[in-house]
Design a protein around this motif. Structure first.
Motif, short mmCIF file in Angstrom:
data_model
loop_
_atom_site.label_atom_id
_atom_site.label_comp_id
_atom_site.label_asym_id
_atom_site.label_seq_id
_atom_site.Cartn_x
_atom_site.Cartn_y
_atom_site.Cartn_z
N TYR A 1 0.70 -1.24 0.01
CA TYR A 1 -0.04 -0.08 0.04
C TYR A 1 0.66 1.22 -0.12
O TYR A 1 0.36 2.42 -0.23
CB TYR A 1 -1.04 0.01 1.30
N ASP A 2 2.16 1.16 0.10
CA ASP A 2 2.92 2.33 0.13
C ASP A 2 3.54 2.69 -1.17
O ASP A 2 3.95 3.75 -1.61
CB ASP A 2 4.28 1.94 1.08
N SER A 3 3.01 1.79 -2.28
CA SER A 3 3.31 2.19 -3.48
C SER A 3 1.92 2.24 -4.43
O SER A 3 1.01 1.67 -4.21
CB SER A 3 3.90 0.97 -4.27
N PRO A 4 2.09 3.17 -5.54
CA PRO A 4 0.81 3.25 -6.34
C PRO A 4 0.44 2.22 -7.15
O PRO A 4 -0.70 2.09 -7.70
CB PRO A 4 1.19 4.53 -7.32
N SER A 5 1.37 1.05 -7.01
CA SER A 5 1.08 -0.09 -7.99
C SER A 5 0.01 -0.81 -7.25
O SER A 5 -0.48 -1.63 -7.86
CB SER A 5 2.37 -1.07 -8.03
#
Length: 221
Positions: free
Chosen positions: A44-48
């Motif tokens: 969830y820390d990544s836009p992926s």
């Protein structure tokens, strides 16, 4: 040639303590002198993780069964691929011990629960080829399947939701779906040779440190 790497994944229904146990194992292995890194999916820390989050938040459908397991799996697989290429590929190749809270194995049980054999068997073969083959993600060396009765895990999910103020996702809120995931997960774990850990004690989730000791004892090297 890259050094021999190890990848340990934690799997199970929602509320079985995967995050806690992955963190405890990471902490104790570091204390034992290992080079260790913890992973968590969705990232969830990544836009992926955006497409997977849209799915879990019910933006694509309120019923998880309304989304094909193949389509849902692709949303999670993209997140793992991006995480691998941008974050931990070098660690893996350098022999860092990786401990993952969920992995491709989550697609196997949460999306595999939507199907029955022979469709499930065909889906699992497709998924392994897609993530481990086409996307080139590492195959886990060891998978711990944390087993807990659904009525216990469901209560823990609700307690966590009340404590954090965050609502339950479309998987967590559907008790019938959680039961299907539990049943599919046990079957898949046995067929895939995962290490099944009974996390229940006196009708409750086993104390974290006690469960951590059991898990550590299962890792021989």
């Amino acid at each position: 040639m890259p050094k021999r790497a190890r990848l340990i994944a934690f799997e199970g229904c929602d509320g079985t303590g995967k995050t806690t146990q992955a963190a405890l194992l990471t902490k104790r292995l570091k204390a034992e002198g290992f080079r260790v890194k913890m992973l968590k999916f969705p990232n969830y820390d990544s836009p992926s993780s955006g497409p997977a989050k849209m799915y879990l938040d019910g933006e694509l459908a309120k019923d998880p069964n309304a989304i094909s397991p193949y389509a849902a799996s692709m949303l999670y697989a993209v997140d793992r691929f991006c995480s691998y290429r941008s974050d931990w590929k070098k660690d893996y190749e350098d022999g860092v011990l990786l401990v993952s809270d969920r992995y491709t194995t989550s697609n196997m049980i949460f999306q595999g629960a939507k199907l029955h054999d022979p469709e499930r068997k065909a889906y699992l073969a497709w998924l392994k080829d897609a993530e481990y083959g086409k996307l080139g993600l590492p195959i886990p060396d060891l998978v711990f399947y944390l087993d807990l009765p659904v009525e216990v895990s469901e209560k823990l999910v609700r307690q966590r939701s009340d404590k954090t103020g965050q609502g339950e996702d479309i998987h967590e809120i559907d008790l019938d779906y959680q039961q299907a995931v539990h049943d599919a997960g046990l079957e898949i774990a046995q067929n895939e040779g995962w290490t099944v850990i009974n996390c229940a004690k006196n009708g409750l989730l086993m104390p974290p440190d006690e469960l951590s000791d059991i898990i550590r004892s299962k890792i021989k090297n």
